[in-house]
Scaffold this motif. Structure first.
Motif, PDB file in Angstrom:
ATOM      1  N   GLY A  84       0.739  -1.248   0.000  1.00 54.80           N
ATOM      2  CA  GLY A  84       0.000   0.000   0.000  1.00 54.80           C
ATOM      3  C   GLY A  84       0.768   1.296   0.000  1.00 54.80           C
ATOM      4  O   GLY A  84       0.627   2.079  -0.924  1.00 54.80           O
ATOM      5  N   PRO A  85       1.580   1.549   1.022  1.00 59.61           N
ATOM      6  CA  PRO A  85       2.148   2.892   1.090  1.00 59.61           C
ATOM      7  C   PRO A  85       3.163   3.144  -0.025  1.00 59.61           C
ATOM      8  O   PRO A  85       3.826   2.237  -0.500  1.00 59.61           O
ATOM      9  CB  PRO A  85       2.829   2.929   2.455  1.00 59.61           C
ATOM     10  N   ARG A  86       3.251   4.395  -0.399  1.00 54.80           N
ATOM     11  CA  ARG A  86       4.217   4.779  -1.431  1.00 54.80           C
ATOM     12  C   ARG A  86       5.596   5.049  -0.829  1.00 54.80           C
ATOM     13  O   ARG A  86       6.544   5.305  -1.543  1.00 54.80           O
ATOM     14  CB  ARG A  86       3.714   6.001  -2.183  1.00 54.80           C
ATOM     15  N   ILE A  87       5.671   4.976   0.477  1.00 51.87           N
ATOM     16  CA  ILE A  87       6.947   5.154   1.173  1.00 51.87           C
ATOM     17  C   ILE A  87       7.631   3.794   1.244  1.00 51.87           C
ATOM     18  O   ILE A  87       6.985   2.783   1.523  1.00 51.87           O
ATOM     19  CB  ILE A  87       6.724   5.709   2.590  1.00 51.87           C
ATOM     20  N   ALA A  88       8.918   3.755   1.017  1.00 52.43           N
ATOM     21  CA  ALA A  88       9.673   2.501   1.091  1.00 52.43           C
ATOM     22  C   ALA A  88       9.537   1.886   2.484  1.00 52.43           C
ATOM     23  O   ALA A  88       9.410   2.601   3.486  1.00 52.43           O
ATOM     24  CB  ALA A  88      11.141   2.756   0.765  1.00 52.43           C
ATOM     25  N   PHE A  89       9.576   0.558   2.549  1.00 53.15           N
ATOM     26  CA  PHE A  89       9.426  -0.170   3.808  1.00 53.15           C
ATOM     27  C   PHE A  89      10.404   0.347   4.864  1.00 53.15           C
ATOM     28  O   PHE A  89      10.006   0.633   5.996  1.00 53.15           O
ATOM     29  CB  PHE A  89       9.634  -1.673   3.555  1.00 53.15           C
ATOM     30  N   ASP A  90      11.665   0.489   4.502  1.00 56.21           N
ATOM     31  CA  ASP A  90      12.658   0.970   5.476  1.00 56.21           C
ATOM     32  C   ASP A  90      12.415   2.420   5.870  1.00 56.21           C
ATOM     33  O   ASP A  90      12.842   2.852   6.941  1.00 56.21           O
ATOM     34  CB  ASP A  90      14.071   0.788   4.922  1.00 56.21           C
ATOM     35  N   GLY A  91      11.739   3.179   5.021  1.00 56.08           N
ATOM     36  CA  GLY A  91      11.364   4.541   5.380  1.00 56.08           C
ATOM     37  C   GLY A  91      10.225   4.574   6.382  1.00 56.08           C
ATOM     38  O   GLY A  91      10.177   5.438   7.260  1.00 56.08           O
ATOM     39  N   LEU A  92       9.293   3.623   6.264  1.00 56.55           N
ATOM     40  CA  LEU A  92       8.195   3.528   7.223  1.00 56.55           C
ATOM     41  C   LEU A  92       8.684   3.047   8.584  1.00 56.55           C
ATOM     42  O   LEU A  92       8.183   3.471   9.623  1.00 56.55           O
ATOM     43  CB  LEU A  92       7.128   2.544   6.722  1.00 56.55           C
ATOM     44  N   TYR A  93       9.625   2.122   8.557  1.00 56.38           N
ATOM     45  CA  TYR A  93      10.099   1.482   9.786  1.00 56.38           C
ATOM     46  C   TYR A  93      11.626   1.552   9.856  1.00 56.38           C
ATOM     47  O   TYR A  93      12.310   0.535   9.762  1.00 56.38           O
ATOM     48  CB  TYR A  93       9.604   0.039   9.847  1.00 56.38           C
ATOM     49  N   PRO A  94      12.184   2.757  10.038  1.00 58.14           N
ATOM     50  CA  PRO A  94      13.646   2.895   9.995  1.00 58.14           C
ATOM     51  C   PRO A  94      14.362   2.311  11.215  1.00 58.14           C
ATOM     52  O   PRO A  94      15.492   1.850  11.093  1.00 58.14           O
ATOM     53  CB  PRO A  94      13.849   4.409   9.924  1.00 58.14           C
ATOM     54  N   ASP A  95      13.722   2.339  12.362  1.00 62.36           N
ATOM     55  CA  ASP A  95      14.401   1.919  13.587  1.00 62.36           C
ATOM     56  C   ASP A  95      13.938   0.571  14.113  1.00 62.36           C
ATOM     57  O   ASP A  95      14.728  -0.187  14.663  1.00 62.36           O
ATOM     58  CB  ASP A  95      14.195   2.974  14.689  1.00 62.36           C
ATOM     59  N   LYS A  96      12.660   0.281  13.966  1.00 68.67           N
ATOM     60  CA  LYS A  96      12.077  -0.904  14.586  1.00 68.67           C
ATOM     61  C   LYS A  96      10.949  -1.410  13.708  1.00 68.67           C
ATOM     62  O   LYS A  96      10.070  -0.641  13.328  1.00 68.67           O
ATOM     63  CB  LYS A  96      11.553  -0.514  15.974  1.00 68.67           C
ATOM     64  N   LYS A  97      10.969  -2.687  13.384  1.00 71.58           N
ATOM     65  CA  LYS A  97       9.918  -3.295  12.563  1.00 71.58           C
ATOM     66  C   LYS A  97       8.771  -3.757  13.470  1.00 71.58           C
ATOM     67  O   LYS A  97       9.002  -4.231  14.582  1.00 71.58           O
ATOM     68  CB  LYS A  97      10.452  -4.508  11.791  1.00 71.58           C
ATOM     69  N   PRO A  98       7.520  -3.642  13.008  1.00 73.37           N
ATOM     70  CA  PRO A  98       6.390  -4.132  13.801  1.00 73.37           C
ATOM     71  C   PRO A  98       6.497  -5.632  14.071  1.00 73.37           C
ATOM     72  O   PRO A  98       7.019  -6.384  13.244  1.00 73.37           O
ATOM     73  CB  PRO A  98       5.181  -3.833  12.914  1.00 73.37           C
ATOM     74  N   LYS A  99       6.006  -6.016  15.239  1.00 72.22           N
ATOM     75  CA  LYS A  99       5.987  -7.426  15.637  1.00 72.22           C
ATOM     76  C   LYS A  99       4.600  -7.788  16.133  1.00 72.22           C
ATOM     77  O   LYS A  99       3.849  -6.931  16.601  1.00 72.22           O
ATOM     78  CB  LYS A  99       7.014  -7.696  16.733  1.00 72.22           C
ATOM     79  N   ILE A 100       4.293  -9.081  16.036  1.00 73.66           N
ATOM     80  CA  ILE A 100       3.008  -9.587  16.500  1.00 73.66           C
ATOM     81  C   ILE A 100       3.206 -10.985  17.089  1.00 73.66           C
ATOM     82  O   ILE A 100       4.022 -11.760  16.596  1.00 73.66           O
ATOM     83  CB  ILE A 100       1.971  -9.608  15.345  1.00 73.66           C
ATOM     84  N   SER A 101       2.500 -11.257  18.172  1.00 70.85           N
ATOM     85  CA  SER A 101       2.485 -12.578  18.806  1.00 70.85           C
ATOM     86  C   SER A 101       1.049 -12.943  19.109  1.00 70.85           C
ATOM     87  O   SER A 101       0.261 -12.093  19.533  1.00 70.85           O
ATOM     88  CB  SER A 101       3.288 -12.571  20.114  1.00 70.85           C
ATOM     89  N   PHE A 102       0.695 -14.202  18.896  1.00 70.24           N
ATOM     90  CA  PHE A 102      -0.660 -14.698  19.116  1.00 70.24           C
ATOM     91  C   PHE A 102      -0.692 -15.543  20.382  1.00 70.24           C
ATOM     92  O   PHE A 102       0.109 -16.468  20.528  1.00 70.24           O
ATOM     93  CB  PHE A 102      -1.104 -15.569  17.935  1.00 70.24           C
ATOM     94  N   ASN A 103      -1.618 -15.240  21.293  1.00 68.27           N
ATOM     95  CA  ASN A 103      -1.795 -16.022  22.512  1.00 68.27           C
ATOM     96  C   ASN A 103      -3.041 -16.889  22.346  1.00 68.27           C
ATOM     97  O   ASN A 103      -4.162 -16.371  22.273  1.00 68.27           O
ATOM     98  CB  ASN A 103      -1.929 -15.104  23.726  1.00 68.27           C
ATOM     99  N   LYS A 104      -2.822 -18.186  22.293  1.00 71.43           N
ATOM    100  CA  LYS A 104      -3.913 -19.139  22.064  1.00 71.43           C
ATOM    101  C   LYS A 104      -4.921 -19.137  23.213  1.00 71.43           C
ATOM    102  O   LYS A 104      -6.124 -19.244  22.988  1.00 71.43           O
ATOM    103  CB  LYS A 104      -3.327 -20.544  21.884  1.00 71.43           C
ATOM    104  N   ASP A 105      -4.447 -19.011  24.443  1.00 73.82           N
ATOM    105  CA  ASP A 105      -5.328 -19.096  25.608  1.00 73.82           C
ATOM    106  C   ASP A 105      -6.210 -17.863  25.773  1.00 73.82           C
ATOM    107  O   ASP A 105      -7.400 -17.981  26.062  1.00 73.82           O
ATOM    108  CB  ASP A 105      -4.507 -19.325  26.883  1.00 73.82           C
ATOM    109  N   THR A 106      -5.643 -16.685  25.610  1.00 71.28           N
ATOM    110  CA  THR A 106      -6.406 -15.448  25.830  1.00 71.28           C
ATOM    111  C   THR A 106      -7.076 -14.933  24.562  1.00 71.28           C
ATOM    112  O   THR A 106      -7.886 -14.014  24.629  1.00 71.28           O
ATOM    113  CB  THR A 106      -5.495 -14.328  26.367  1.00 71.28           C
ATOM    114  N   LYS A 107      -6.717 -15.503  23.408  1.00 72.00           N
ATOM    115  CA  LYS A 107      -7.227 -15.049  22.099  1.00 72.00           C
ATOM    116  C   LYS A 107      -6.913 -13.568  21.887  1.00 72.00           C
ATOM    117  O   LYS A 107      -7.734 -12.788  21.446  1.00 72.00           O
ATOM    118  CB  LYS A 107      -8.741 -15.295  21.965  1.00 72.00           C
TER     119      LYS A 107
END
Length: 139
Positions: free
Chosen positions: A39-62
């Motif tokens: 989507g964005p017209r900004i380069a990936f490294d320009g959107l996230y220069p310092d830290k990339k988004p992360k995600i974790s899924f918890n099965k018990d708490t949903k």
């Protein structure tokens, strides 16, 4: 003959349901780091220069948790077979770190299915279109 058919149907049902749960199990107990976003017209490294988004899924708490490159977040998620949806992200710190955070959150709202690539990467999709791709990381 009917007994054989019934046994075959039962076996196939169990096989299909176990495949679905094993696919879901690949989500859990892993931290996933974003490596692609559409989507964005900004380069990936320009959107996230310092830290990339992360995600974790918890099965018990949903719940999912992670960071959107700047601020932490948690949200509910529901999953059924290949369908997945995310609730509204809960309260987080309110630092401003550029456009990447809002791009990430806006695309999360559009996700309705998921898949895994042959090399084990997590794809979050809107219908058949890969919107985000994540790879496994060790904390």
């Amino acid at each position: 003959m009917k007994t054989t058919q019934l046994l075959l149907i039962t076996f196939l049902s169990l096989a299909i349901s176990s495949c679905a749960s094993s696919k879901q199990d690949k989500l859990y107990d892993i931290t996933w780091e974003l490596e692609y976003i559409t989507g964005p017209r900004i380069a990936f490294d320009g959107l996230y220069p310092d830290k990339k988004p992360k995600i974790s899924f918890n099965k018990d708490t949903k719940k999912v948790s992670g960071n959107n490159s700047c601020n932490g977040y948690t949200a509910d998620f529901t999953i059924e077979e290949d369908a997945i949806s995310f609730g509204e992200p809960g309260p987080s710190t309110l630092m401003y770190c550029g456009e990447g955070e809002q791009v990430f959150l806006n695309i999360m709202e559009k996700i309705n299915t998921y898949s895994f690539s042959e090399d084990g990467k997590l794809n979050l999709l809107m219908d058949d279109v890969v919107m985000m791709r994540f790879h496994k990381v060790t904390d």
